[in-house]
Design a protein around this motif. Structure first.
Motif, PDB file in Angstrom:
ATOM      1  N   VAL A 191       0.866  -1.152  -0.169  1.00 44.85           N
ATOM      2  CA  VAL A 191      -0.205  -0.024  -0.147  1.00 44.85           C
ATOM      3  C   VAL A 191       0.865   1.227  -0.113  1.00 44.85           C
ATOM      4  O   VAL A 191       1.955   1.425   0.681  1.00 44.85           O
ATOM      5  N   PRO A 196       0.544   5.839  -0.150  1.00 44.12           N
ATOM      6  CA  PRO A 196      -0.335   6.886  -0.492  1.00 44.12           C
ATOM      7  C   PRO A 196      -0.239   7.613  -1.803  1.00 44.12           C
ATOM      8  O   PRO A 196       0.971   7.753  -2.349  1.00 44.12           O
ATOM      9  N   GLN A 212      -5.123   6.250  -1.111  1.00 40.83           N
ATOM     10  CA  GLN A 212      -4.173   5.306  -1.150  1.00 40.83           C
ATOM     11  C   GLN A 212      -4.467   4.369  -2.010  1.00 40.83           C
ATOM     12  O   GLN A 212      -5.446   3.870  -2.344  1.00 40.83           O
ATOM     13  N   VAL A 215      -8.023  -2.175   2.603  1.00 44.62           N
ATOM     14  CA  VAL A 215      -8.137  -0.579   2.828  1.00 44.62           C
ATOM     15  C   VAL A 215      -9.211   0.125   3.401  1.00 44.62           C
ATOM     16  O   VAL A 215      -9.332   1.053   3.970  1.00 44.62           O
TER      17      VAL A 215
END
Length: 123
Positions: free
Chosen positions: A27, A29, A35, A53
């Protein structure tokens, strides 16, 4: 403000967003309110990525990727913002407010397309 979880199947598709992710579940940003997660291909991987998420605070989901087209007037690089998705015999509407926002926000030079986007687990 919505926090968007952007689900992307393949590393090359992540790079089209300017994000470099290599391993399923990574993951990163994209902005303070978005994200990106690398899901890996397939519906089970996409579901797991969506759950991840959402657990991390996303309030909306967006699927991002590249696909093949069986429509003669679609060309490489065309942007598709479908009104609905067809998957295995069912139709799922996309959020009309979000879709309208992006149609009004994106530069007209991108010539975003609409219609129904079809998904299939086999060709």
């Amino acid at each position: 403000m919505k926090s968007v979880g952007i689900i992307v199947a393949l590393p090359v598709e992540c790079r089209s967003l300017g994000v470099r992710l290599r391993h399923k579940g990574d993951v990163a940003p994209l902005s303070p309110s978005a994200q990106v997660i690398l899901s890996g291909a397939g519906p089970d991987n996409a579901r797991r990525a969506a759950e991840t998420v959402l657990e991390q605070g996303a309030t909306a989901l967006l699927s991002w990727g590249c696909c093949a087209a069986l429509q003669a007037d679609l060309h490489a690089g065309d942007l598709v913002l479908p009104a609905a998705l067809w998957a295995e015999g069912s139709i799922y509407a996309t959020d009309p407010t979000w879709r309208e926002h992006w149609l009004n926000t994106l530069t007209p030079a991108l010539n975003p397309r609409g219609g129904i986007l079809a998904q299939s687990s086999s060709i």
